[in-house]
Design an enzyme around this catalytic site. Structure first.
Site, PDB file in Angstrom:
ATOM      1  N   GLU A  54     -16.192   0.886 -39.870  1.00 50.88           N
ATOM      2  CA  GLU A  54     -16.065   0.729 -41.320  1.00 50.88           C
ATOM      3  C   GLU A  54     -14.826   1.398 -41.915  1.00 50.88           C
ATOM      4  OE1 GLU A  54     -19.579   0.011 -43.881  1.00 50.88           O
ATOM      5  OE2 GLU A  54     -19.368   2.177 -44.159  1.00 50.88           O
ATOM      6  N   LYS A  56     -13.805   3.035 -45.042  1.00 51.64           N
ATOM      7  CA  LYS A  56     -14.606   3.663 -46.097  1.00 51.64           C
ATOM      8  C   LYS A  56     -13.894   4.906 -46.610  1.00 51.64           C
ATOM      9  CE  LYS A  56     -19.389   5.377 -46.649  1.00 51.64           C
ATOM     10  NZ  LYS A  56     -20.649   5.583 -45.912  1.00 51.64           N
ATOM     11  N   LYS A 116     -18.594  -5.304 -47.373  1.00 49.03           N
ATOM     12  CA  LYS A 116     -19.669  -4.337 -47.619  1.00 49.03           C
ATOM     13  C   LYS A 116     -19.698  -4.043 -49.119  1.00 49.03           C
ATOM     14  CE  LYS A 116     -22.563  -1.098 -45.816  1.00 49.03           C
ATOM     15  NZ  LYS A 116     -21.985   0.138 -45.272  1.00 49.03           N
ATOM     16  N   GLU A 165     -30.085  -5.658 -44.837  1.00 50.50           N
ATOM     17  CA  GLU A 165     -30.298  -4.215 -44.685  1.00 50.50           C
ATOM     18  C   GLU A 165     -31.653  -3.770 -45.226  1.00 50.50           C
ATOM     19  OE1 GLU A 165     -27.051  -1.291 -45.449  1.00 50.50           O
ATOM     20  OE2 GLU A 165     -28.383  -0.654 -47.068  1.00 50.50           O
ATOM     21  N   ASN A 186     -31.073   1.072 -42.341  1.00 53.06           N
ATOM     22  CA  ASN A 186     -30.266   2.138 -42.909  1.00 53.06           C
ATOM     23  C   ASN A 186     -31.061   3.437 -42.851  1.00 53.06           C
ATOM     24  OD1 ASN A 186     -28.501   3.756 -44.330  1.00 53.06           O
ATOM     25  ND2 ASN A 186     -28.063   2.198 -45.883  1.00 53.06           N
ATOM     26  N   GLU A 216     -27.682   1.865 -38.978  1.00 52.36           N
ATOM     27  CA  GLU A 216     -26.691   2.233 -39.987  1.00 52.36           C
ATOM     28  C   GLU A 216     -26.952   3.647 -40.513  1.00 52.36           C
ATOM     29  OE1 GLU A 216     -26.436  -0.666 -43.162  1.00 52.36           O
ATOM     30  OE2 GLU A 216     -27.532  -2.102 -41.933  1.00 52.36           O
ATOM     31  N   SER A 217     -25.892   4.372 -40.778  1.00 52.75           N
ATOM     32  CA  SER A 217     -25.901   5.706 -41.404  1.00 52.75           C
ATOM     33  C   SER A 217     -26.419   6.787 -40.450  1.00 52.75           C
ATOM     34  CB  SER A 217     -26.740   5.735 -42.688  1.00 52.75           C
ATOM     35  OG  SER A 217     -26.190   4.887 -43.664  1.00 52.75           O
TER      36      SER A 217
END
Length: 261
Positions: A54, A56, A116, A165, A186, A216-217
């Site tokens: 990503e 970001k 995103k 998600e 997530n 994710e995360s």
């Protein structure tokens, strides 16, 4: 109002301003004349752990992460490290992203690119395709069942792949009910911003083999990637750990190596 509600309110306001500048008819025409979208699913289905890396700059939970003066150069490093796809934040207020970042990345990499953002209106889907996105994010927590179904169908009609998600069991069930083929879990609670890496393991079981699974995360190290891979992750989406790393190419490769090691 939760953090997610606040973000979506800002997204709608910014979207209204863009729509005033660029009419829907123009965005639709650009989307329908854009080169065909790339399919990320074959890359996600290969043996081992795939990585969505990503671009970001900032997040609501951590603030400024990296300046990223040249998102295209960073994306090229990710791709050289073996990333199967590149995620580009385009939300402006909380993540300091722009559609210009998406344009720059799309022009410099040959792997699929994910827009995103917080997708809440049809205009954004045509906008994503017009700017070269191959994938879009659908956040179950921010959509009704009818919107989730309609937006997934719209993404498909435009040739894009939807990453759906979730962060609760109920949201997983909703994603499965609309036939999602790529489901993200997530580990961050979008209403509180707390992170619990155990979330993926709990929800992965509920998804089973019905869809490819994206963790994710909260994935900061190869050990974190190995943990979710052992719990069924086909793909990891990683941003913060990569933008802060001195060697993004090597960092992507290290995440992928955990399964083959």
């Amino acid at each position: 109002m939760s953090v997610l509600d606040d973000i979506v309110a800002g997204v709608r306001s910014d979207l209204a301003a863009r729509r005033a500048r660029v009419p829907f008819a123009d965005v639709e025409a650009a989307a329908l004349s854009a080169p065909a979208a790339l399919d990320p699913m074959p890359g996600f289905r290969t043996a081992g752990l795939a990585v969505i890396a990503e671009v970001k700059r900032k997040s609501p939970s951590k603030g400024d992460l990296a300046s990223i003066a040249d998102p295209a150069a960073l994306a090229a490093e990710y791709a050289a490290g073996g990333a199967s796809a590149i995620s580009v934040l385009t939300e402006e207020r909380r993540f300091n992203g722009t559609l210009a970042d998406l344009d720059a990345v799309r022009a410099h990499v040959d792997v699929p690119v994910l827009r995103k953002d917080f997708m809440v209106e049809e205009y954004q889907f045509f906008e994503a395709r017009a700017h070269g996105a191959d994938m879009v994010l659908l956040i179950v927590a921010s959509l009704t069942d009818a919107e989730l179904d309609r937006f997934q169908r719209l993404a498909h009609e435009l040739g894009m792949t939807a990453l759906v998600e979730t962060h609760t069991a109920e949201e997983v069930d909703r994603a499965l009910a609309v036939g999602a083929q790529l489901i993200g879990v997530n580990n961050r609670n979008l209403k509180t911003l707390d992170v619990d890496l155990a979330t993926f393991g709990r929800l992965s079981v509920r998804i089973g083999d019905a869809a490819l699974k994206v963790a994710e995360s909260g994935i900061s190290t190869p050990d974190d990637a190995a943990r979710v891979a052992s719990q069924g992750a086909d793909v990891v989406l990683v941003g913060e750990a990569l933008v802060r790393h001195g060697d993004p190419r090597g960092a992507v490769a290290a995440l992928m190596d955990v399964v083959s090691a």
